[in-house]
Scaffold this motif. Structure first.
Motif, PDB file in Angstrom:
ATOM      1  N   VAL A 129     -36.499  30.323  16.554  1.00  0.00           N
ATOM      2  CA  VAL A 129     -36.937  30.771  17.881  1.00  0.00           C
ATOM      3  C   VAL A 129     -37.981  31.873  17.749  1.00  0.00           C
ATOM      4  O   VAL A 129     -39.023  31.850  18.418  1.00  0.00           O
ATOM      5  CB  VAL A 129     -35.736  31.266  18.719  1.00  0.00           C
ATOM      6  CG1 VAL A 129     -36.211  32.000  19.971  1.00  0.00           C
ATOM      7  CG2 VAL A 129     -34.858  30.087  19.121  1.00  0.00           C
ATOM      8  N   PHE A 183     -26.494  34.791  21.740  1.00  0.00           N
ATOM      9  CA  PHE A 183     -27.809  34.377  21.244  1.00  0.00           C
ATOM     10  C   PHE A 183     -28.954  35.089  21.970  1.00  0.00           C
ATOM     11  O   PHE A 183     -29.924  35.529  21.335  1.00  0.00           O
ATOM     12  CB  PHE A 183     -27.983  32.857  21.388  1.00  0.00           C
ATOM     13  CG  PHE A 183     -27.655  32.090  20.141  1.00  0.00           C
ATOM     14  CD1 PHE A 183     -28.364  32.304  18.966  1.00  0.00           C
ATOM     15  CD2 PHE A 183     -26.641  31.147  20.141  1.00  0.00           C
ATOM     16  CE1 PHE A 183     -28.065  31.592  17.811  1.00  0.00           C
ATOM     17  CE2 PHE A 183     -26.330  30.428  18.990  1.00  0.00           C
ATOM     18  CZ  PHE A 183     -27.042  30.649  17.822  1.00  0.00           C
ATOM     19  N   ILE A 211     -26.081  28.679  10.350  1.00  0.00           N
ATOM     20  CA  ILE A 211     -26.704  27.940  11.456  1.00  0.00           C
ATOM     21  C   ILE A 211     -27.214  28.903  12.527  1.00  0.00           C
ATOM     22  O   ILE A 211     -28.312  28.717  13.077  1.00  0.00           O
ATOM     23  CB  ILE A 211     -25.703  26.936  12.059  1.00  0.00           C
ATOM     24  CG1 ILE A 211     -25.386  25.829  11.046  1.00  0.00           C
ATOM     25  CG2 ILE A 211     -26.256  26.331  13.350  1.00  0.00           C
ATOM     26  CD1 ILE A 211     -24.270  24.899  11.479  1.00  0.00           C
ATOM     27  N   VAL A 212     -26.449  29.936  12.824  1.00  0.00           N
ATOM     28  CA  VAL A 212     -26.880  30.942  13.803  1.00  0.00           C
ATOM     29  C   VAL A 212     -28.197  31.564  13.366  1.00  0.00           C
ATOM     30  O   VAL A 212     -29.136  31.718  14.168  1.00  0.00           O
ATOM     31  CB  VAL A 212     -25.802  32.039  13.968  1.00  0.00           C
ATOM     32  CG1 VAL A 212     -26.370  33.239  14.743  1.00  0.00           C
ATOM     33  CG2 VAL A 212     -24.584  31.488  14.692  1.00  0.00           C
ATOM     34  N   VAL A 254     -31.201  29.122  13.732  1.00  0.00           N
ATOM     35  CA  VAL A 254     -31.648  29.029  15.129  1.00  0.00           C
ATOM     36  C   VAL A 254     -32.463  30.261  15.516  1.00  0.00           C
ATOM     37  O   VAL A 254     -33.543  30.155  16.106  1.00  0.00           O
ATOM     38  CB  VAL A 254     -30.443  28.874  16.077  1.00  0.00           C
ATOM     39  CG1 VAL A 254     -30.888  28.982  17.542  1.00  0.00           C
ATOM     40  CG2 VAL A 254     -29.742  27.544  15.839  1.00  0.00           C
ATOM     41  N   ALA A 296     -36.750  29.846  25.169  1.00  0.00           N
ATOM     42  CA  ALA A 296     -35.304  29.830  24.941  1.00  0.00           C
ATOM     43  C   ALA A 296     -34.564  30.519  26.086  1.00  0.00           C
ATOM     44  O   ALA A 296     -33.504  30.053  26.530  1.00  0.00           O
ATOM     45  CB  ALA A 296     -34.968  30.510  23.620  1.00  0.00           C
TER      46      ALA A 296
END
Length: 541
Positions: free
Chosen positions: A171, A338, A163-164, A167, A183
């Motif tokens: 982006v 992130f 999932i990381v 994302v 972001a």
């Protein structure tokens, strides 16, 4: 010489505003190390007295190197490999080494973000139980330090890590401004608010004052120890994201007339302010932990992964409204991770994009998926922590320091381009640089980086790092560095797809000859082509 039109899939992107770039740059600098590394380094290095060498390191190394990165990216309008190639064709491997270092940092950094994200959820019911240390190593990571490479996957970590990566890829695929810029505009305000709440809550815990006394009480005799000064410079190098391609790449997306030095000053001091805030919050919480266990603060002080995933869960177990505090703390870690991950991945994506003349979405998805698969293979298994620890040690303490030193030597000691870059900074900035800046970059940082690298190499050669096996250290430590260096030279000899000129946004005054790489940023500057390489600027009459 008139500019020639050369086909390119798209003009170089730009941040739509200075604020978008600032938030992205600060987001890159503010990462996990600010929260779990600075407080410990400060405490171990003289407490309040550490702020003296720390501030000097910021002013004489951190900000000057930040200016250098900004000038390189903005002047040569490319990611690290293209920027160094435009300085001199044989310098291209320097840029690829920077890219390679970011490649390996990115694949393990994503794993730590996955852990933090999982712990954000686990904080709600304090899933780690009464013994956080046993839970983290045995139940959560299922750590097996005897394996050099394990094929036993930990499902929850694999899912979170995937999932990381999804994302991060999304982006970056959206673009510099629409993706990273947008972001950062969302994440940085949220991070600031969440962490302020964490710090304020920590300050009201019983024993918080004891923790702050331990952190800020100056031990002036420590300043006589050279290692304290080296630690201060090391902290600045690692926390500001300077010298290994991140700020260089970000600044290549700035508009032609951007106040580079003013922006650099804001970024540098914002990063240090966050580190100081982190120190206050962490040691207030550690003071509470010491108070609860009726021991001295020095008996509960830790850093890195141990602080985040063992000490803080212990604190959360014993404090009122611990579940809420834990959610906010690990949520802050996740967001901080992130914002740094985006910048690390962008260095690699942008480098490949420039080299192969790809569209952004193609580069982001292609590079991102390949890195995600390697990251999952190495860090979602039971041997993941060992791999991560060794790779982190060698890429950070050797790789970053070495390439920062090499880039300075190449840029000034060999190619003598510092004066040219100073002219570029002064042409677009409010705060002017001169002899002092040159001395800081060329002399001060060279000495400090050289000494730091030498000491680190001696330490690593004497005995295997962390008590790990020779095979583990050879593969994930020295092996990774060898892959970066050899890979950089191999990629450098590959032909560039297309002859991409320097390109600014529509309406800008960037004038470029694809053969000479001539760049005119400000009317007072004139760059004369010389056999394919840009040369130092000369003032017009």
């Amino acid at each position: 010489m008139a500019a020639q039109e050369v086909s390119s899939p798209e003009r170089r992107e730009v941040f739509s505003s200075r604020m978008a770039f600032l938030l992205a740059a600060i987001g890159s600098a503010v990462g996990l190390g600010n929260i779990w590394r600075f407080p410990y380094v400060a405490y171990e290095s003289g407490g309040g007295a550490f702020l003296v060498p720390y501030l000097l390191a910021l002013l004489t190394a951190g900000i000057p190197l930040l200016f250098l990165d900004y000038a390189l990216g903005h002047r040569y309008r490319g990611a690290a490999p293209l920027a160094f190639r435009r300085i001199k064709s044989w310098a291209e491997p320097v840029g690829w080494i920077q890219t390679g270092i970011c490649f390996f940092i990115t694949i393990y950094y994503a794993a730590i973000i996955a852990w933090a994200a999982l712990y954000t959820v686990k904080s709600l019911n304090k899933a780690w139980g009464e013994v956080p240390q046993d839970y983290f190593f045995k139940s959560f990571l299922r750590m097996d330090d005897s394996q050099t490479f394990s094929t036993s996957i930990v499902p929850q970590i694999a899912v979170a890590l995937a999932i990381v990566w999804i994302v991060a890829i999304l982006v970056l695929a959206m673009g510099v401004d629409s993706g990273i810029g947008r972001a950062s505009k969302i994440f940085m305000p949220i991070l600031t608010v969440l962490f302020l709440i964490v710090v304020i809550a920590a300050l009201f815990l019983p024993g918080a004052g004891t923790g702050l006394d331990a952190l800020f009480t100056p031990r002036w005799e420590a300043l006589k120890d050279p290692s304290i000064w080296v630690a201060a410079y090391g902290q600045i190098f690692f926390s500001l994201s300077v010298g290994f391609g991140i700020m260089l790449t970000y600044s290549s997306y700035l508009k032609p007339r951007t106040n580079l030095t003013g922006t650099g000053l804001v970024t540098g001091f914002a990063n240090s302010s966050f580190e100081l805030l982190a120190g206050i919050g962490v040691f207030a919480a550690l003071g509470f932990m010491a108070n609860q266990q009726n021991v001295a603060v020095d008996e509960v002080v830790s850093s890195g992964i141990g602080l985040a995933f063992i000490a803080f869960p212990t604190i959360i177990n014993n404090m009122p409204m611990g579940a809420i505090f834990g959610t906010l703390f690990f949520g802050s870690l996740t967001i901080a991770g992130f914002t740094s991950l985006f910048s690390l991945l962008e260095v690699v994506v942008s480098g490949v994009k420039d080299k192969l003349n790809l569209e952004r979405k193609t580069a982001a998805i292609g590079v991102g998926v390949a890195m995600a698969l390697l990251s999952l293979a190495l860090f979602s298994t039971t041997s993941g922590l060992v791999t991560l620890d060794i790779m982190d040690k060698f890429t950070n303490n050797v790789g970053i320091v070495a390439i920062a030193l090499i880039s300075i030597v190449v840029i000034d000691w060999i190619l003598r381009r510092i004066d040219e870059l100073a002219l570029h900074l002064n042409a677009v900035s409010s705060f002017k640089v001169g002899t002092i800046w040159r001395i800081c970059v060329v002399n001060v940082t060279t000495i400090v980086l050289g000494y730091t690298l030498l000491q680190e190499l001696i330490s690593l050669i004497k005995e295997p790092y962390g008590g790990y096996s020779h095979t583990q250290v050879l593969l994930y430590g020295w092996g990774v560095l060898a892959v970066v260096v050899l890979g950089s030279f191999m990629i450098s000899v590959m032909p560039w797809k297309g002859n991409q000129p320097l390109q600014g946004p529509p309406g800008s005054d960037f004038g470029v000859d694809p053969n000479s790489l001539e760049l005119s940023v400000e009317r007072p500057q004139k760059y004369v082509p010389d056999n394919g390489d840009a040369v130092p600027a000369t003032k017009e009459a």
